[in-house]
Write a protein that holds these residues in place. Structure first.
Motif, PDB file in Angstrom:
ATOM      1  N   PHE A 180      43.769 -28.612  -9.003  1.00 45.84           N
ATOM      2  CA  PHE A 180      42.681 -29.088  -8.098  1.00 45.84           C
ATOM      3  C   PHE A 180      41.620 -27.575  -7.982  1.00 45.84           C
ATOM      4  O   PHE A 180      42.232 -26.412  -8.148  1.00 45.84           O
ATOM      5  N   PRO A 181      40.240 -27.895  -7.612  1.00 48.12           N
ATOM      6  CA  PRO A 181      39.262 -26.735  -7.696  1.00 48.12           C
ATOM      7  C   PRO A 181      39.926 -25.991  -7.062  1.00 48.12           C
ATOM      8  O   PRO A 181      39.949 -25.836  -5.228  1.00 48.12           O
ATOM      9  N   VAL A 182      39.461 -24.230  -6.690  1.00 51.07           N
ATOM     10  CA  VAL A 182      39.042 -23.429  -5.684  1.00 51.07           C
ATOM     11  C   VAL A 182      37.437 -23.547  -5.058  1.00 51.07           C
ATOM     12  O   VAL A 182      36.740 -22.626  -4.911  1.00 51.07           O
ATOM     13  N   TRP A 183      36.262 -24.530  -5.354  1.00 51.49           N
ATOM     14  CA  TRP A 183      35.118 -24.567  -5.125  1.00 51.49           C
ATOM     15  C   TRP A 183      35.449 -25.210  -3.274  1.00 51.49           C
ATOM     16  O   TRP A 183      34.968 -26.596  -3.281  1.00 51.49           O
ATOM     17  N   GLY A 184      35.137 -23.935  -3.022  1.00 50.34           N
ATOM     18  CA  GLY A 184      35.518 -24.473  -1.112  1.00 50.34           C
ATOM     19  C   GLY A 184      36.962 -25.195  -0.637  1.00 50.34           C
ATOM     20  O   GLY A 184      36.857 -24.988   0.395  1.00 50.34           O
ATOM     21  N   TYR A 218      33.494 -21.792 -11.356  1.00 52.92           N
ATOM     22  CA  TYR A 218      34.445 -22.464 -13.241  1.00 52.92           C
ATOM     23  C   TYR A 218      34.957 -23.478 -12.841  1.00 52.92           C
ATOM     24  O   TYR A 218      36.111 -23.214 -11.750  1.00 52.92           O
ATOM     25  N   THR A 219      35.055 -24.655 -13.666  1.00 52.57           N
ATOM     26  CA  THR A 219      35.794 -25.597 -13.296  1.00 52.57           C
ATOM     27  C   THR A 219      36.952 -25.469 -13.251  1.00 52.57           C
ATOM     28  O   THR A 219      38.579 -25.743 -12.566  1.00 52.57           O
ATOM     29  N   TRP A 220      37.547 -24.535 -13.997  1.00 49.97           N
ATOM     30  CA  TRP A 220      39.031 -23.829 -14.316  1.00 49.97           C
ATOM     31  C   TRP A 220      39.668 -22.819 -14.006  1.00 49.97           C
ATOM     32  O   TRP A 220      40.782 -22.405 -13.782  1.00 49.97           O
ATOM     33  N   GLY A 221      38.470 -21.757 -12.961  1.00 50.59           N
ATOM     34  CA  GLY A 221      38.945 -20.914 -12.221  1.00 50.59           C
ATOM     35  C   GLY A 221      39.810 -21.274 -11.249  1.00 50.59           C
ATOM     36  O   GLY A 221      40.030 -21.747 -10.441  1.00 50.59           O
ATOM     37  N   GLY A 222      41.102 -20.352 -11.034  1.00 46.54           N
ATOM     38  CA  GLY A 222      42.023 -20.629 -10.455  1.00 46.54           C
ATOM     39  C   GLY A 222      42.855 -21.829 -10.329  1.00 46.54           C
ATOM     40  O   GLY A 222      43.445 -22.386  -9.482  1.00 46.54           O
TER      41      GLY A 222
END
Length: 476
Positions: free
Chosen positions: A102-106, A338-342
């Motif tokens: 799951f992303p860390v985009w928010g 980035y998609t894969w960051g975190g």
């Protein structure tokens, strides 16, 4: 073809399978379909096959021909805890079973949140905010973008330039490449992002006029940074980026007074200091972050590689509370990610890796044995082809020269023979994986897993001695 195979990476070598034998399926597929990184690919489906590494255990690697080789580079300055750590692999499986992505985009995930807190505690001073990336180049890219927006949010948008050191490598994205100080690596991709400027590095061996006085060289090199800031205009410079121990050029060190002086210069001119620790962090020099060892606190740290010991891809940019402050204002966003960051699996294995490193005291192992590692490698100074041995912690370079008395380096044809054709394959065939490199002067780099001890140091020295003696004979 013999060990004089072509290989641009300088990090692996392989002689062909015996005459009459067939390629392994992996080598055959790679020769037809794999686009390798930093490597020449001509003829890889024929007599010069792609080397195939099939297994790792502790300090050693195995290839598809069953040969066991000592890993003298920790993969690529990555595998701090050694290969085949089942407890880390089990963490990967557990986290992937529970939440694979799951992303860390928010949003966040428990591993990402916990790792951010852990890194904030490990980092010095008030470096308390962590921005995750997939790897090191992305971390450097993020740092430059943060520096630009930081000053724009403070009403100083003209501060956008970045100063780095000659020969330094900081990544392959267009922004990170503009910070990189290696013209040959950049020429095929120009024009790059504007705003990157270079200053001298701290290669004491290549500055004989300082007569071995590292303090004097440090003062001189730091003053060149201030000179560049003033020449470009302090109102246009956003950041200075440097590695505590510079990788490209061969493990270039500097005295702590150098970093203290650079810190003072950056403060005087309102310039952010970025410590690029993609290689240097997580025990490579005996500390979680090398800037602690060298006595300075940057505004931003970039890191990756050893954070997970290679059991998952992950990088990070860590900033001070002061740097993130303008980003916390209402309505402000950092439009970058980035998609894969975190990634939750990588974050989980990073936490387990940091636990393992503390539990087994790998930091202490490096601090206790680093001098012995350096002393063992310095035995090679009796070889006429060896000009210098330098480094710190578990990060050392052996510089090769044409004439040790004049410190004359090699010409283009000799570099081609040594670095691209002979050394990678010969070292591997003799039982050692390490890194011949000529992005600056010709060096062989050693950076083993942090579990290494005297037996491995001795083995590295003996293989290097045998191979470098062969190399000298070949040149003659």
């Amino acid at each position: 073809m013999t060990a004089l195979e072509e290989n641009d990476t300088g990090t692996a070598g392989h002689t062909p399978a015996p005459s009459g034998s067939s390629l392994s399926p992996a080598a055959a597929s790679a020769g037809r379909h794999l686009w390798m990184h930093f490597a020449r690919m001509h003829g890889r489906d024929g007599a010069n096959p792609v080397p195939v590494i099939t297994k790792g255990e502790g300090m050693h690697l195995w290839d598809d021909r069953g040969r066991r080789v000592l890993d003298g580079l920790a993969g690529l300055f990555v595998v701090q805890a050694g290969h085949g750590r089942r407890e880390l692999a089990e963490v990967v499986a557990r986290q992937a079973s529970e939440l694979a992505y799951f992303p860390v985009w928010g949003y966040t995930t428990p591993p990402a949140a916990e790792l951010a807190e852990r890194l904030a505690h490990l980092a010095p001073g008030e470096l308390n905010r962590v921005f995750f990336t997939s790897g090191g180049g992305e971390a450097v890219e993020s740092a430059w973008k943060v520096a630009k927006q930081y000053f724009a949010l403070r009403g100083r948008p003209a501060k956008h330039k970045v100063i780095s050191r000659a020969t330094a490598y900081h990544g392959t994205t267009h922004g990170a490449m503009a910070i990189t100080g290696l013209p040959a690596m950049k020429k095929d991709f120009e024009p790059l992002a504007p705003g990157g400027f270079r200053v001298p590095n701290t290669n004491l061996y290549r500055h004989p006029e300082f007569d071995g006085d590292a303090e004097a060289l440090g003062r001189w090199a730091a003053d060149r940074i201030e000179e560049a800031i003033l020449f470009e205009g302090a109102d246009t410079v956003a950041a200075v980026v440097l590695e505590p121990v510079q990788n490209s050029g061969g493990c270039l060190t500097a005295p702590p007074s150098y970093f203290a002086r650079v810190r003072e210069i950056c403060d005087r001119h309102d310039v952010l200091l970025v410590s690029d620790e993609v290689i240097n962090a997580f025990g490579r020099h005996g500390y979680p972050f090398a800037c602690t060892k060298f006595g300075f606190t940057p505004d931003i740290i970039t890191c990756a590689k050893g954070m997970t010991s290679g059991y998952g891809p992950l990088g990070a940019m860590i900033t001070t509370d002061e740097v993130i402050e303008p980003f916390l204002e209402p309505g402000v966003t950092f439009p970058h990610g980035y998609t894969w960051g975190g990634h939750p699996v990588s974050a989980a294995v990073a936490l387990a890796n940091l636990d393992l490193m503390e539990r087994e005291d790998l930091y202490g192992n490096v601090l206790a044995r680093a001098d012995a590692f350096g002393a063992t490698l310095r035995k090679l100074l009796d070889l006429p082809i060896v000009g210098d041995v330098r480094g710190d912690g578990y990060f050392w370079a052996v510089e090769l020269v044409r004439d040790r008395h004049t410190r004359e380096t090699f010409g283009a044809a000799e570099r081609e023979l040594l670095v691209k054709r002979f050394l990678p394959g010969a070292l591997f065939d003799n039982g050692l994986y390490c890194r011949p490199d000529d992005r600056g002067d010709v060096v062989v780099q050693l950076a083993p897993p942090l579990i290494a001890g005297q037996a491995e140091f001795d083995e590295m020295e003996q293989i290097l001695r045998h191979t470098l003696t062969e190399a000298a004979t070949l040149l003659d």
